[in-house]
Write a protein that holds these residues in place. Structure first.
Motif, short mmCIF file in Angstrom:
data_model
loop_
_atom_site.label_atom_id
_atom_site.label_comp_id
_atom_site.label_asym_id
_atom_site.label_seq_id
_atom_site.Cartn_x
_atom_site.Cartn_y
_atom_site.Cartn_z
N GLN A 1 16.39 -3.32 -13.90
CA GLN A 1 15.61 -4.37 -14.56
C GLN A 1 14.89 -5.21 -13.52
O GLN A 1 13.73 -5.58 -13.71
N ARG A 2 15.55 -5.52 -12.44
CA ARG A 2 14.93 -6.32 -11.39
C ARG A 2 13.72 -5.58 -10.79
O ARG A 2 12.68 -6.17 -10.55
N LEU A 3 13.86 -4.27 -10.59
CA LEU A 3 12.76 -3.47 -10.08
C LEU A 3 11.59 -3.48 -11.07
O LEU A 3 10.43 -3.62 -10.67
N CYS A 4 11.90 -3.36 -12.36
CA CYS A 4 10.85 -3.39 -13.38
C CYS A 4 10.11 -4.73 -13.36
O CYS A 4 8.87 -4.76 -13.48
N ILE A 5 10.83 -5.80 -13.20
CA ILE A 5 10.21 -7.12 -13.14
C ILE A 5 9.31 -7.22 -11.92
O ILE A 5 8.18 -7.72 -11.99
N GLU A 6 9.79 -6.72 -10.79
CA GLU A 6 9.01 -6.75 -9.57
C GLU A 6 7.73 -5.91 -9.70
O GLU A 6 6.65 -6.33 -9.29
N VAL A 7 7.86 -4.72 -10.30
CA VAL A 7 6.69 -3.87 -10.50
C VAL A 7 5.69 -4.56 -11.42
O VAL A 7 4.48 -4.58 -11.14
N ALA A 8 6.18 -5.17 -12.49
CA ALA A 8 5.28 -5.87 -13.42
C ALA A 8 4.58 -7.03 -12.73
O ALA A 8 3.38 -7.26 -12.91
N ARG A 9 5.32 -7.77 -11.93
CA ARG A 9 4.73 -8.91 -11.20
C ARG A 9 3.64 -8.42 -10.24
O ARG A 9 2.55 -8.99 -10.20
N ASN A 10 3.92 -7.36 -9.51
CA ASN A 10 2.93 -6.82 -8.59
C ASN A 10 1.73 -6.23 -9.33
O ASN A 10 0.59 -6.38 -8.88
N PHE A 11 1.98 -5.59 -10.46
CA PHE A 11 0.91 -5.01 -11.26
C PHE A 11 -0.06 -6.10 -11.72
O PHE A 11 -1.28 -5.91 -11.69
N ARG A 12 0.48 -7.24 -12.14
CA ARG A 12 -0.37 -8.35 -12.59
C ARG A 12 -1.25 -8.87 -11.47
O ARG A 12 -2.33 -9.39 -11.72
N ARG A 13 -0.82 -8.72 -10.25
CA ARG A 13 -1.58 -9.22 -9.10
C ARG A 13 -2.77 -8.33 -8.74
O ARG A 13 -3.65 -8.75 -8.00
N ILE A 14 -2.77 -7.12 -9.27
CA ILE A 14 -3.90 -6.21 -9.02
C ILE A 14 -5.07 -6.72 -9.84
O ILE A 14 -5.02 -6.75 -11.06
N GLY A 15 -6.12 -7.14 -9.17
CA GLY A 15 -7.25 -7.75 -9.87
C GLY A 15 -8.21 -6.77 -10.50
O GLY A 15 -8.97 -7.12 -11.39
N ASN A 16 -8.18 -5.53 -10.08
CA ASN A 16 -9.13 -4.54 -10.54
C ASN A 16 -8.57 -3.80 -11.76
O ASN A 16 -7.55 -3.10 -11.67
N ARG A 17 -9.26 -3.93 -12.88
CA ARG A 17 -8.80 -3.31 -14.13
C ARG A 17 -8.74 -1.79 -14.02
O ARG A 17 -7.85 -1.15 -14.56
N GLU A 18 -9.69 -1.19 -13.32
CA GLU A 18 -9.70 0.27 -13.15
C GLU A 18 -8.48 0.73 -12.36
O GLU A 18 -7.89 1.77 -12.67
N HIS A 19 -8.08 -0.04 -11.37
CA HIS A 19 -6.88 0.31 -10.60
C HIS A 19 -5.63 0.19 -11.49
O HIS A 19 -4.73 1.04 -11.40
N GLN A 20 -5.59 -0.84 -12.33
CA GLN A 20 -4.46 -0.99 -13.25
C GLN A 20 -4.39 0.21 -14.20
O GLN A 20 -3.31 0.75 -14.44
N ASP A 21 -5.55 0.61 -14.73
CA ASP A 21 -5.59 1.77 -15.62
C ASP A 21 -5.12 3.04 -14.91
O ASP A 21 -4.40 3.85 -15.49
N ALA A 22 -5.54 3.20 -13.66
CA ALA A 22 -5.14 4.38 -12.89
C ALA A 22 -3.63 4.41 -12.67
O ALA A 22 -2.99 5.47 -12.80
N ILE A 23 -3.06 3.26 -12.38
CA ILE A 23 -1.60 3.18 -12.19
C ILE A 23 -0.89 3.51 -13.49
O ILE A 23 0.10 4.26 -13.51
N ASN A 24 -1.39 2.98 -14.59
CA ASN A 24 -0.79 3.24 -15.89
C ASN A 24 -0.86 4.73 -16.23
O ASN A 24 0.10 5.31 -16.73
N LEU B 1 3.78 10.86 -14.93
CA LEU B 1 5.12 11.08 -14.38
C LEU B 1 6.15 11.19 -15.49
O LEU B 1 7.09 11.99 -15.40
N LEU B 2 5.99 10.40 -16.55
CA LEU B 2 6.90 10.48 -17.69
C LEU B 2 6.78 11.81 -18.41
O LEU B 2 7.77 12.41 -18.78
#
Length: 125
Positions: free
Chosen positions: A90-113, A119-120
């Protein structure tokens, strides 16, 4: 000293866990939040662990500092809640979410998603 009440202990732990998770999601250290709400970092740790009960007035300060409404700290509470302790995952998930929010580029966020979804799919196949 008051009698032990497992229901109250569950609420204290639940609220403490909500404080802890939100503090991490906001990227605040225990020292930073404790300074804002006027307690020692040890006292804040006791709140987060559910060892000490958070007074309503203190919860108001915490909610304001973490930019959240009071009901947030009670949402999802049920008697016998088994998911109270914070896990490493859970802590890792929170950290990933926090870092994801810091990515300012929407295209980069979409690529990560997209990467996470692929992977799933690979894991399920």
């Amino acid at each position: 000293m008051g009698r032990k009440n497992s229901y109250l202990d569950e609420i204290d732990k639940f609220i403490g866990n909500r404080i802890y998770s939100l503090r991490l999601a906001k990227g605040l250290s225990r020292q930073q939040l404790s300074k804002v709400i006027g307690v020692t970092h040890q006292q804040l740790q006791k709140y987060e662990n559910g060892t000490n009960r958070v007074a309503a007035s203190r919860l108001m300060l915490i909610a304001k500092a973490l930019e959240q409404e009071i009901p947030y700290f009670y949402q999802g509470f049920t008697v016998g809640n088994n998911s109270l302790p914070e896990t490493k995952n859970q802590r890792l998930c929170i950290e990933v979410a926090r870092n994801f929010r810091r990515i300012g580029n929407r295209e980069h966020q979409d690529a990560i998603n997209t990467l996470v979804k692929s992977l799933l799919k690979a894991r399920v196949a």
